[in-house]
Design a protein around this motif. Sequence first.
Motif, PDB file in Angstrom:
ATOM      1  N   LEU A 112       0.890  -1.163  -0.143  1.00 46.44           N
ATOM      2  CA  LEU A 112       0.061  -0.060  -0.040  1.00 46.44           C
ATOM      3  C   LEU A 112       0.778   1.354  -0.115  1.00 46.44           C
ATOM      4  CD1 LEU A 112      -2.800  -0.777   2.317  1.00 46.44           C
ATOM      5  CD2 LEU A 112      -2.868  -0.947  -0.110  1.00 46.44           C
ATOM      6  N   ARG A 113       2.093   1.246   0.975  1.00 43.68           N
ATOM      7  CA  ARG A 113       2.771   2.215   0.886  1.00 43.68           C
ATOM      8  C   ARG A 113       3.258   2.619  -0.549  1.00 43.68           C
ATOM      9  NH1 ARG A 113       7.853   3.516   0.317  1.00 43.68           N
ATOM     10  NH2 ARG A 113       8.432   1.610  -0.079  1.00 43.68           N
ATOM     11  N   GLN A 114       3.761   1.462  -1.169  1.00 43.42           N
ATOM     12  CA  GLN A 114       4.499   1.702  -2.545  1.00 43.42           C
ATOM     13  C   GLN A 114       3.208   2.336  -3.469  1.00 43.42           C
ATOM     14  OE1 GLN A 114       6.064  -2.272  -3.757  1.00 43.42           O
ATOM     15  NE2 GLN A 114       7.690  -2.172  -2.005  1.00 43.42           N
ATOM     16  N   ALA A 115       2.008   1.835  -3.562  1.00 39.61           N
ATOM     17  CA  ALA A 115       1.060   2.110  -4.311  1.00 39.61           C
ATOM     18  C   ALA A 115       0.862   3.693  -4.132  1.00 39.61           C
ATOM     19  CB  ALA A 115      -0.246   1.339  -4.394  1.00 39.61           C
ATOM     20  N   GLY A 116       1.007   4.217  -2.931  1.00 39.29           N
ATOM     21  CA  GLY A 116       0.661   5.381  -2.484  1.00 39.29           C
ATOM     22  C   GLY A 116       1.755   6.372  -2.893  1.00 39.29           C
ATOM     23  N   GLN A 117       2.944   5.875  -2.823  1.00 39.34           N
ATOM     24  CA  GLN A 117       4.239   6.530  -3.127  1.00 39.34           C
ATOM     25  C   GLN A 117       4.226   6.899  -4.617  1.00 39.34           C
ATOM     26  OE1 GLN A 117       8.048   4.911  -2.010  1.00 39.34           O
ATOM     27  NE2 GLN A 117       9.150   6.347  -3.084  1.00 39.34           N
ATOM     28  N   ILE A 118       3.642   5.752  -5.678  1.00 40.85           N
ATOM     29  CA  ILE A 118       3.673   5.986  -7.006  1.00 40.85           C
ATOM     30  C   ILE A 118       2.613   7.304  -7.382  1.00 40.85           C
ATOM     31  CG2 ILE A 118       2.684   5.102  -9.281  1.00 40.85           C
ATOM     32  CD1 ILE A 118       3.999   2.224  -7.832  1.00 40.85           C
ATOM     33  N   ALA A 119       1.423   7.397  -6.595  1.00 39.33           N
ATOM     34  CA  ALA A 119       0.317   8.306  -6.875  1.00 39.33           C
ATOM     35  C   ALA A 119       0.798   9.555  -6.469  1.00 39.33           C
ATOM     36  CB  ALA A 119      -1.048   7.664  -6.288  1.00 39.33           C
ATOM     37  N   GLU A 120       1.716   9.561  -5.508  1.00 35.94           N
ATOM     38  CA  GLU A 120       2.197  10.779  -4.927  1.00 35.94           C
ATOM     39  C   GLU A 120       3.212  11.566  -5.570  1.00 35.94           C
ATOM     40  OE1 GLU A 120       1.231   8.676  -0.658  1.00 35.94           O
ATOM     41  OE2 GLU A 120       3.429   8.855  -1.105  1.00 35.94           O
ATOM     42  N   GLY A 139       2.784  15.202  -7.645  1.00 44.07           N
ATOM     43  CA  GLY A 139       3.955  16.061  -7.042  1.00 44.07           C
ATOM     44  C   GLY A 139       3.735  16.537  -5.807  1.00 44.07           C
ATOM     45  N   MET A 140       3.412  15.555  -4.888  1.00 41.80           N
ATOM     46  CA  MET A 140       3.236  15.716  -3.371  1.00 41.80           C
ATOM     47  C   MET A 140       4.462  15.605  -2.523  1.00 41.80           C
ATOM     48  SD  MET A 140      -0.323  13.952  -2.820  1.00 41.80           S
ATOM     49  CE  MET A 140      -1.951  14.808  -3.534  1.00 41.80           C
ATOM     50  N   GLN A 141       4.778  16.304  -1.431  1.00 43.74           N
ATOM     51  CA  GLN A 141       5.737  16.233  -0.495  1.00 43.74           C
ATOM     52  C   GLN A 141       5.128  15.290   0.574  1.00 43.74           C
ATOM     53  OE1 GLN A 141       6.851  19.978   0.009  1.00 43.74           O
ATOM     54  NE2 GLN A 141       7.644  20.300  -1.762  1.00 43.74           N
ATOM     55  N   VAL A 142       5.912  14.023   0.776  1.00 40.16           N
ATOM     56  CA  VAL A 142       5.332  13.199   1.745  1.00 40.16           C
ATOM     57  C   VAL A 142       6.263  12.737   2.842  1.00 40.16           C
ATOM     58  CG1 VAL A 142       3.851  11.208   1.740  1.00 40.16           C
ATOM     59  CG2 VAL A 142       3.519  12.643   0.021  1.00 40.16           C
ATOM     60  N   GLU A 149      -0.471  -0.050  11.018  1.00 39.66           N
ATOM     61  CA  GLU A 149      -1.112   1.213  10.300  1.00 39.66           C
ATOM     62  C   GLU A 149       0.180   1.900   9.688  1.00 39.66           C
ATOM     63  OE1 GLU A 149      -4.024   3.069  13.679  1.00 39.66           O
ATOM     64  OE2 GLU A 149      -1.822   4.089  13.241  1.00 39.66           O
ATOM     65  N   LEU A 150      -0.158   2.425   8.348  1.00 38.91           N
ATOM     66  CA  LEU A 150       0.638   3.031   7.402  1.00 38.91           C
ATOM     67  C   LEU A 150       0.062   4.659   7.603  1.00 38.91           C
ATOM     68  CD1 LEU A 150       2.358   3.796   4.898  1.00 38.91           C
ATOM     69  CD2 LEU A 150       0.664   3.068   3.669  1.00 38.91           C
ATOM     70  N   THR A 151       1.045   5.257   8.122  1.00 37.28           N
ATOM     71  CA  THR A 151       0.681   6.794   8.093  1.00 37.28           C
ATOM     72  C   THR A 151       1.607   7.611   7.053  1.00 37.28           C
ATOM     73  OG1 THR A 151       0.545   6.589  10.534  1.00 37.28           O
ATOM     74  CG2 THR A 151       1.061   8.910   9.892  1.00 37.28           C
ATOM     75  N   THR A 152       0.869   8.303   6.599  1.00 42.17           N
ATOM     76  CA  THR A 152       1.384   9.378   5.545  1.00 42.17           C
ATOM     77  C   THR A 152       0.987  10.781   5.904  1.00 42.17           C
ATOM     78  OG1 THR A 152       0.344   7.651   3.594  1.00 42.17           O
ATOM     79  CG2 THR A 152       1.576   9.829   2.809  1.00 42.17           C
ATOM     80  N   GLU A 153       1.928  11.659   6.062  1.00 38.01           N
ATOM     81  CA  GLU A 153       1.752  12.907   6.217  1.00 38.01           C
ATOM     82  C   GLU A 153       2.243  13.676   4.954  1.00 38.01           C
ATOM     83  OE1 GLU A 153       4.195  13.932   9.571  1.00 38.01           O
ATOM     84  OE2 GLU A 153       2.800  12.699  11.046  1.00 38.01           O
ATOM     85  N   PHE A 154       1.341  14.472   4.537  1.00 35.08           N
ATOM     86  CA  PHE A 154       1.405  15.222   3.372  1.00 35.08           C
ATOM     87  C   PHE A 154       1.849  16.639   3.732  1.00 35.08           C
ATOM     88  CE2 PHE A 154      -1.377  11.842   2.348  1.00 35.08           C
ATOM     89  CZ  PHE A 154      -0.947  11.576   1.180  1.00 35.08           C
ATOM     90  N   THR A 155       3.164  17.168   3.400  1.00 32.92           N
ATOM     91  CA  THR A 155       3.800  18.397   3.955  1.00 32.92           C
ATOM     92  C   THR A 155       3.536  19.497   2.719  1.00 32.92           C
ATOM     93  OG1 THR A 155       5.929  17.904   3.397  1.00 32.92           O
ATOM     94  CG2 THR A 155       5.177  16.956   5.598  1.00 32.92           C
ATOM     95  N   GLY A 156       3.360  19.038   1.630  1.00 34.31           N
ATOM     96  CA  GLY A 156       3.285  19.829   0.557  1.00 34.31           C
ATOM     97  C   GLY A 156       2.277  19.453  -0.640  1.00 34.31           C
ATOM     98  N   ILE A 160      -0.475  19.984   7.978  1.00 29.08           N
ATOM     99  CA  ILE A 160      -0.398  18.927   7.029  1.00 29.08           C
ATOM    100  C   ILE A 160      -1.839  18.313   6.671  1.00 29.08           C
ATOM    101  CG2 ILE A 160       1.888  18.664   7.820  1.00 29.08           C
ATOM    102  CD1 ILE A 160       0.888  16.004   9.496  1.00 29.08           C
ATOM    103  N   CYS A 161      -1.639  17.362   5.755  1.00 28.45           N
ATOM    104  CA  CYS A 161      -2.709  16.467   5.560  1.00 28.45           C
ATOM    105  C   CYS A 161      -2.193  15.223   6.218  1.00 28.45           C
ATOM    106  CB  CYS A 161      -3.167  16.081   4.137  1.00 28.45           C
ATOM    107  SG  CYS A 161      -4.199  17.559   3.596  1.00 28.45           S
TER     108      CYS A 161
END
Length: 147
Positions: A58-66, A70-73, A81-88, A140-141
Amino acid sequence: MNHSGALGNPLSIKNLMEEGLDRNKVRRASDRVWETLGAQAATQLKPLMGDKISLEELRQAGQIAEEIHGMQVKRSIAGQELTTEFTGCPWHDAMQAHDMPEDWRICASGHSAFVQSMYSGLDPKATYVLKEDMPGGARICKGVAKL
């Protein structure tokens, strides 16, 4: 992965707002577009990920989309739990640049719809919740995924 979510585009949303459309109807329509795009992403990624999906996949799939968006994560996996913090986020930045009223900054809703759809398309047990969001005033998100 094709993410041509025109209805989720900040300029499209601003134009719909200026046309006087109901915000909740625009949000629901945008969310449906993002859900469809998330399902398409899962369909494209599933052959690469296999049948057994872990938080790492799931982390890898999210990373591809991010990266496509152009998100900063910052990402971390702890326990179940997989936690993702979107800083940009260029979507949030564009909504601010277009002087969108805060209640029309619906990017967090579309983001949640996309990720939940993509993750559950990879594993039906996957859940995703956006616990904090910049349009709502957070720094952040922050999203949390579980299997």
